[in-house]
Design a protein around this motif. Structure first.
Motif, PDB file in Angstrom:
ATOM      1  N   LEU A   1      -3.968  19.715 -13.487  1.00  0.00           N
ATOM      2  CA  LEU A   1      -3.803  19.368 -12.083  1.00  0.00           C
ATOM      3  C   LEU A   1      -3.438  20.598 -11.266  1.00  0.00           C
ATOM      4  CD1 LEU A   1      -1.847  16.003 -12.364  1.00  0.00           C
ATOM      5  CD2 LEU A   1      -4.282  16.315 -11.950  1.00  0.00           C
ATOM      6  N   THR A   2      -3.879  20.586 -10.013  1.00  0.00           N
ATOM      7  CA  THR A   2      -3.499  21.676  -9.104  1.00  0.00           C
ATOM      8  C   THR A   2      -2.036  21.593  -8.746  1.00  0.00           C
ATOM      9  OG1 THR A   2      -5.730  21.620  -8.175  1.00  0.00           O
ATOM     10  CG2 THR A   2      -4.047  22.803  -6.917  1.00  0.00           C
ATOM     11  N   ILE A   3      -1.563  20.355  -8.464  1.00  0.00           N
ATOM     12  CA  ILE A   3      -0.157  20.123  -8.157  1.00  0.00           C
ATOM     13  C   ILE A   3       0.526  19.682  -9.443  1.00  0.00           C
ATOM     14  CG2 ILE A   3       1.480  18.815  -6.757  1.00  0.00           C
ATOM     15  CD1 ILE A   3      -0.723  18.412  -4.715  1.00  0.00           C
ATOM     16  N   LYS A   4       1.320  20.564  -9.987  1.00  0.00           N
ATOM     17  CA  LYS A   4       1.922  20.302 -11.289  1.00  0.00           C
ATOM     18  C   LYS A   4       3.371  19.850 -11.133  1.00  0.00           C
ATOM     19  CE  LYS A   4      -1.035  23.720 -13.510  1.00  0.00           C
ATOM     20  NZ  LYS A   4      -1.090  24.944 -14.329  1.00  0.00           N
ATOM     21  N   SER A   5       3.572  18.752 -10.437  1.00  0.00           N
ATOM     22  CA  SER A   5       4.920  18.217 -10.257  1.00  0.00           C
ATOM     23  C   SER A   5       5.277  17.324 -11.446  1.00  0.00           C
ATOM     24  CB  SER A   5       4.999  17.402  -8.964  1.00  0.00           C
ATOM     25  OG  SER A   5       6.255  16.785  -8.856  1.00  0.00           O
ATOM     26  N   THR A   6       6.404  17.610 -12.051  1.00  0.00           N
ATOM     27  CA  THR A   6       6.837  16.839 -13.226  1.00  0.00           C
ATOM     28  C   THR A   6       8.001  15.908 -12.892  1.00  0.00           C
ATOM     29  OG1 THR A   6       8.331  18.635 -13.881  1.00  0.00           O
ATOM     30  CG2 THR A   6       6.100  18.653 -14.792  1.00  0.00           C
ATOM     31  N   LYS A   7       8.391  15.821 -11.637  1.00  0.00           N
ATOM     32  CA  LYS A   7       9.543  14.998 -11.273  1.00  0.00           C
ATOM     33  C   LYS A   7       9.399  13.535 -11.690  1.00  0.00           C
ATOM     34  CE  LYS A   7      11.272  17.802  -7.431  1.00  0.00           C
ATOM     35  NZ  LYS A   7      11.582  17.843  -5.987  1.00  0.00           N
ATOM     36  N   PRO A   8       8.204  12.911 -11.525  1.00  0.00           N
ATOM     37  CA  PRO A   8       8.097  11.501 -11.913  1.00  0.00           C
ATOM     38  C   PRO A   8       8.303  11.252 -13.405  1.00  0.00           C
ATOM     39  CG  PRO A   8       6.287  12.142 -10.469  1.00  0.00           C
ATOM     40  CD  PRO A   8       6.974  13.395 -10.902  1.00  0.00           C
ATOM     41  N   TYR A   9       8.219  12.314 -14.222  1.00  0.00           N
ATOM     42  CA  TYR A   9       8.280  12.126 -15.662  1.00  0.00           C
ATOM     43  C   TYR A   9       9.611  12.560 -16.273  1.00  0.00           C
ATOM     44  CZ  TYR A   9       3.323  11.968 -14.587  1.00  0.00           C
ATOM     45  OH  TYR A   9       2.115  11.666 -14.021  1.00  0.00           O
ATOM     46  N   LYS A  10      10.516  13.093 -15.440  1.00  0.00           N
ATOM     47  CA  LYS A  10      11.782  13.599 -15.969  1.00  0.00           C
ATOM     48  C   LYS A  10      12.636  12.487 -16.559  1.00  0.00           C
ATOM     49  CE  LYS A  10      12.377  17.810 -13.232  1.00  0.00           C
ATOM     50  NZ  LYS A  10      13.222  18.515 -12.234  1.00  0.00           N
ATOM     51  N   VAL A  11      12.741  11.381 -15.841  1.00  0.00           N
ATOM     52  CA  VAL A  11      13.554  10.277 -16.333  1.00  0.00           C
ATOM     53  C   VAL A  11      12.971   9.724 -17.627  1.00  0.00           C
ATOM     54  CG1 VAL A  11      14.409   7.959 -15.834  1.00  0.00           C
ATOM     55  CG2 VAL A  11      14.386   9.680 -14.034  1.00  0.00           C
ATOM     56  N   MET A  12      11.639   9.577 -17.664  1.00  0.00           N
ATOM     57  CA  MET A  12      10.991   9.046 -18.868  1.00  0.00           C
ATOM     58  C   MET A  12      11.267   9.936 -20.072  1.00  0.00           C
ATOM     59  SD  MET A  12       6.929   8.620 -19.700  1.00  0.00           S
ATOM     60  CE  MET A  12       6.815  10.364 -20.160  1.00  0.00           C
ATOM     61  N   VAL A  13      11.091  11.238 -19.919  1.00  0.00           N
ATOM     62  CA  VAL A  13      11.311  12.176 -21.025  1.00  0.00           C
ATOM     63  C   VAL A  13      12.768  12.150 -21.465  1.00  0.00           C
ATOM     64  CG1 VAL A  13      11.275  14.606 -21.701  1.00  0.00           C
ATOM     65  CG2 VAL A  13       9.392  13.663 -20.360  1.00  0.00           C
ATOM     66  N   ALA A  14      13.684  12.118 -20.496  1.00  0.00           N
ATOM     67  CA  ALA A  14      15.119  12.100 -20.826  1.00  0.00           C
ATOM     68  C   ALA A  14      15.498  10.826 -21.578  1.00  0.00           C
ATOM     69  CB  ALA A  14      15.951  12.221 -19.550  1.00  0.00           C
ATOM     70  N   LEU A  15      14.966   9.690 -21.157  1.00  0.00           N
ATOM     71  CA  LEU A  15      15.265   8.425 -21.826  1.00  0.00           C
ATOM     72  C   LEU A  15      14.723   8.416 -23.259  1.00  0.00           C
ATOM     73  CD1 LEU A  15      14.507   5.844 -18.972  1.00  0.00           C
ATOM     74  CD2 LEU A  15      16.738   6.380 -19.928  1.00  0.00           C
ATOM     75  N   VAL A  16      13.511   8.940 -23.420  1.00  0.00           N
ATOM     76  CA  VAL A  16      12.897   8.969 -24.760  1.00  0.00           C
ATOM     77  C   VAL A  16      13.683   9.879 -25.693  1.00  0.00           C
ATOM     78  CG1 VAL A  16      10.857   9.684 -26.044  1.00  0.00           C
ATOM     79  CG2 VAL A  16      10.595   8.379 -23.947  1.00  0.00           C
ATOM     80  N   LEU A  17      14.019  11.083 -25.228  1.00  0.00           N
ATOM     81  CA  LEU A  17      14.799  12.014 -26.049  1.00  0.00           C
ATOM     82  C   LEU A  17      16.156  11.432 -26.400  1.00  0.00           C
ATOM     83  CD1 LEU A  17      14.031  15.466 -24.369  1.00  0.00           C
ATOM     84  CD2 LEU A  17      13.213  14.626 -26.574  1.00  0.00           C
ATOM     85  N   SER A  18      16.796  10.798 -25.421  1.00  0.00           N
ATOM     86  CA  SER A  18      18.111  10.196 -25.652  1.00  0.00           C
ATOM     87  C   SER A  18      18.028   9.114 -26.716  1.00  0.00           C
ATOM     88  CB  SER A  18      18.651   9.604 -24.344  1.00  0.00           C
ATOM     89  OG  SER A  18      19.812   8.844 -24.574  1.00  0.00           O
ATOM     90  N   PHE A  19      17.021   8.271 -26.629  1.00  0.00           N
ATOM     91  CA  PHE A  19      16.888   7.177 -27.601  1.00  0.00           C
ATOM     92  C   PHE A  19      16.726   7.709 -29.015  1.00  0.00           C
ATOM     93  CE2 PHE A  19      14.419   4.321 -30.217  1.00  0.00           C
ATOM     94  CZ  PHE A  19      15.088   3.115 -30.055  1.00  0.00           C
ATOM     95  N   PHE A  20      15.801   8.620 -29.209  1.00  0.00           N
ATOM     96  CA  PHE A  20      15.512   9.087 -30.567  1.00  0.00           C
ATOM     97  C   PHE A  20      16.652   9.933 -31.138  1.00  0.00           C
ATOM     98  CE2 PHE A  20      11.139   8.097 -29.189  1.00  0.00           C
ATOM     99  CZ  PHE A  20      10.821   7.220 -30.217  1.00  0.00           C
ATOM    100  N   LEU A  21      17.313  10.739 -30.305  1.00  0.00           N
ATOM    101  CA  LEU A  21      18.450  11.522 -30.794  1.00  0.00           C
ATOM    102  C   LEU A  21      19.610  10.615 -31.190  1.00  0.00           C
ATOM    103  CD1 LEU A  21      18.486  14.558 -28.317  1.00  0.00           C
ATOM    104  CD2 LEU A  21      17.776  14.536 -30.726  1.00  0.00           C
ATOM    105  N   CYS A  22      19.796   9.520 -30.445  1.00  0.00           N
ATOM    106  CA  CYS A  22      20.894   8.600 -30.747  1.00  0.00           C
ATOM    107  C   CYS A  22      20.613   7.735 -31.975  1.00  0.00           C
ATOM    108  CB  CYS A  22      21.174   7.693 -29.540  1.00  0.00           C
ATOM    109  SG  CYS A  22      21.990   8.523 -28.146  1.00  0.00           S
ATOM    110  N   TRP A  23      19.338   7.452 -32.242  1.00  0.00           N
ATOM    111  CA  TRP A  23      19.015   6.521 -33.322  1.00  0.00           C
ATOM    112  C   TRP A  23      18.628   7.191 -34.635  1.00  0.00           C
ATOM    113  CZ3 TRP A  23      19.690   1.384 -33.849  1.00  0.00           C
ATOM    114  CH2 TRP A  23      20.020   0.659 -32.704  1.00  0.00           C
ATOM    115  N   ILE A  24      18.282   8.466 -34.629  1.00  0.00           N
ATOM    116  CA  ILE A  24      17.911   9.153 -35.878  1.00  0.00           C
ATOM    117  C   ILE A  24      19.029   9.099 -36.915  1.00  0.00           C
ATOM    118  CG2 ILE A  24      17.535  11.460 -36.856  1.00  0.00           C
ATOM    119  CD1 ILE A  24      15.621  12.023 -34.592  1.00  0.00           C
ATOM    120  N   PRO A  25      20.296   9.395 -36.560  1.00  0.00           N
ATOM    121  CA  PRO A  25      21.366   9.329 -37.575  1.00  0.00           C
ATOM    122  C   PRO A  25      21.531   7.933 -38.169  1.00  0.00           C
ATOM    123  CG  PRO A  25      22.102  10.571 -35.659  1.00  0.00           C
ATOM    124  CD  PRO A  25      20.815   9.926 -35.272  1.00  0.00           C
ATOM    125  N   TYR A  26      21.410   6.892 -37.349  1.00  0.00           N
ATOM    126  CA  TYR A  26      21.564   5.525 -37.831  1.00  0.00           C
ATOM    127  C   TYR A  26      20.523   5.200 -38.904  1.00  0.00           C
ATOM    128  CZ  TYR A  26      21.412   0.413 -37.854  1.00  0.00           C
ATOM    129  OH  TYR A  26      21.388  -0.894 -38.256  1.00  0.00           O
TER     130      TYR A  26
END
Length: 333
Positions: free
Chosen positions: A229-254
């Motif tokens: 894309l010409t306009i490479k704005s990632t703001k709409p995806y920041k929350v999604m990426v943060a939620l996904v990383l948070s979930f997997f980091l929290c659940w891997i030890p379990y």
């Protein structure tokens, strides 16, 4: 929440030991310095319960009543409701761990103890929906614009919750109560190690591995699409990426420790018990972290929250002013 002492250990005793000796080893594992660790874990769980419930209640208020109803807010609302229900049930589990007595009967034993597993499935399935939704928007924008509606999102979420509840059924079936040592226990009675192994494997595959593959695939497609894309704005995806990383980091030890627990005879009991305490606490912490991710990363959510709080403060002050004015006049009279 399930811990090592919640299982019927009859099938897991060593050749030179007994069930009673194994229980004594487990309960004695938290003597001395490890006892302070146990109390610290309980305090952290209390903070998770209170903070997670309050934070997710705010998210439900903002996304449910203050923000325009969109597909995104509908997904995040579902995630917050799941986290809020889990945090509401967490104090019961905390009380059980602290007192080692379950006074609430077998029905609540099954329901309350299964909230963590239901929360795991419902949360990761919503994250899959968010990832797939973002991917479809990027790859098929015209089709997505015509078919992507709030009504459709609600319908998919209903199916997701039904699927999550279905996959939680083993926790309901094998959870039971019994009298032990003058108290009532709420434990998982898998009868045989093969059943226990099958349940653990199903949870890992359905609640972690397959969602992980789908989410990583969608993220990779999004990454390639954004680079073009010409306009490479990632703001709409920041929350999604943060939620996904948070979930997997929290659940891997379990998931890691639960796999160790299946072959309990091959591992140190104290190590597995401590790992379960840490792993379960981290899994619970995921429900506590999510609201903070909305506030610190989601600009629209942050702005709506600030504006809503300011409006409520202004309204309260205006109400005070209106009620005080007649009183001041009456005093002057």
């Amino acid at each position: 929440m399930e811990g090592l002492d919640d299982y019927d250990l009859g099938d897991y005793t060593q050749d030179n030991g007994t069930v009673e000796n194994l229980y004594q080893n487990v309960t004695g594992a938290f003597d001395g310095s490890i006892a302070s660790f146990s109390y610290s874990v309980m305090i952290i769980n209390v903070i998770i319960s209170l903070g997670g419930f309050a934070g997710n209640a705010v998210v439900i208020w903002i996304s449910g009543w203050k923000m325009k109803r969109t597909v995104n807010t509908t997904f995040y609302l579902s995630l917050a409701i799941s986290d809020c229900l889990f945090c509401a049930c967490l104090p019961v589990n905390i009380g059980y761990v602290m007192t080692s007595h379950w006074p609430f009967g077998p029905v609540l034993c099954k329901l309350v103890s299964s909230t963590l597993i239901f929360n795991m499935f419902s949360s990761v399935f919503v994250l899959v929906l968010i990832s797939v939704d973002r991917c479809v928007m990027a790859v098929f924008p015209v089709w997505s614009h015509n078919r992507r509606t709030v009504k459709a999102a609600v319908g998919v979420l209903v199916l997701t919750w039904v699927l999550s509840a279905t996959l939680t059924v083993p926790s309901l079936l094998y959870r039971s109560t019994r009298a032990h040592g003058g108290a009532t226990e709420c434990y998982s009675d898998y009868k045989h190690n093969s059943v226990h192994r099958a349940v653990v494997l199903a949870r890992f595959v359905g609640g972690f591995l397959l969602p992980f593959v789908v989410i990583v695939s969608c993220t990779a497609i999004l990454y390639v699409k954004l680079r073009r894309l010409t306009i490479k704005s990632t703001k709409p995806y920041k929350v999604m990426v943060a939620l996904v990383l948070s979930f997997f980091l929290c659940w891997i030890p379990y998931h890691t420790v639960v796999f160790l627990e299946v072959d309990i005879r091959k591992h140190d009991l104290t190590l597995v018990q401590t790992g379960l305490a840490v792993g379960t606490t981290l899994a619970a912490a995921n429900s506590f972290v999510n609201p903070f991710l909305y506030v610190f990363i989601g600009n629209k959510f942050k702005q709506t929250l600030r504006r809503s709080l300011m409006q409520r403060m202004e309204y309260a002050m205006a109400e005070d002013g209106r009620t005080l004015t007649p009183v001041s006049q009456s005093v002057r009279i």
